[in-house]
Enzyme design. Sequence first.
Site, PDB file in Angstrom:
ATOM      1  CE  LYS A  53      18.276 -17.517  35.967  1.00 25.10           C
ATOM      2  NZ  LYS A  53      19.236 -17.109  37.004  1.00 25.10           N
ATOM      3  CD  GLN A  97      18.674 -15.764  40.467  1.00 28.45           C
ATOM      4  OE1 GLN A  97      18.727 -16.758  39.752  1.00 28.45           O
ATOM      5  NE2 GLN A  97      18.934 -14.550  40.006  1.00 28.45           N
ATOM      6  CG  ASP A 120      24.847 -19.340  37.673  1.00 26.32           C
ATOM      7  OD1 ASP A 120      24.356 -18.837  36.656  1.00 26.32           O
ATOM      8  OD2 ASP A 120      24.279 -19.383  38.780  1.00 26.32           O
TER       9      ASP A 120
END
Length: 295
Positions: A53, A97, A120
């Site tokens: 990412k 994460q 997200d």
Amino acid sequence: MTARILDGKAIAEQVRSELKGTVAGLTARGIQPGLGVLLVGDNPASRSYVTAKERACAETGLLSEEIHLPATATRDQILDVVRRMNEDNRIDGILVQLPLPDSTIEQEVIETIRPDKDVDGFHPVNVGRMMLGLPAFLPCTPHGVLQILHRSGIAVDGAHVCILGRSNIVGRPLANLLTLKSKLGNATVTMCHTRTRDTARHTLAADIVVAAAGRPSTLTADMVREGAVVIDVGVNRVPDATRKSGFRLVGDADYEALLPKAGAITPVPGGVGPMTIAMLLHNTVEAAVRRRGGR
Ligand code: GUN
């Protein structure tokens, strides 16, 4: 029939090259979109996703700033980092994460992220808005699946899509998006999970099958109708002594066995994974535009 390979890597590159123009325009006005990344612990798969990412951010002109906490970090230390990122004007999007070493605090951590920085799309505000069809940050993997289908010219409107897996990150939001009355929706959706009786009865009736169960060989060739489209969301590490790393990645679907039967299929790696990252960049750029000035 030999399945058409749906090249997620190439489609992701297309999305990223579209974003580059917007990023360049913003940066010229002194607005460089920024992603704050929080990694807790040393899960090798999480480390590798986060690195991918961050690399994608750099290649597309976004700033990324990583905070890495040890697996022993307390709830308060984790929430402190999120609150600091909430206040940091250089950071437009926040990525924590998952999974966290202590999964019991995940929901509280997600709900601490400002909804307008929740790239997200996991905060209940964004989940609720998505479900209502209101503007929202869409979760990256389900959105990536929709983009693969759309950009490959595979019609979802009126199709029967069967989803294997009911996770909050993939299965459930994807089912929601597919049933919306929208350009990327209008599908009829069946969801199967570990308590479904006779899963094959459902998958065999589907035009498109999405495997998102998190287990290799969840979708075998006998479960898919000739010519159906298979989207494989799974990323599983299986031991492989012939590899330097000692493992290789496989999806949730039996790729080799499905190749001669499916109409189209996404490979693993190189299918849905790169699209997840591309949609994260898309959301981060969108967050910067919304928060720091119009286009
Ligand atoms: N873990 C697995 N998929 C994801 C994702 O899309 N976002 C985050 N933050 N963690 C994940």
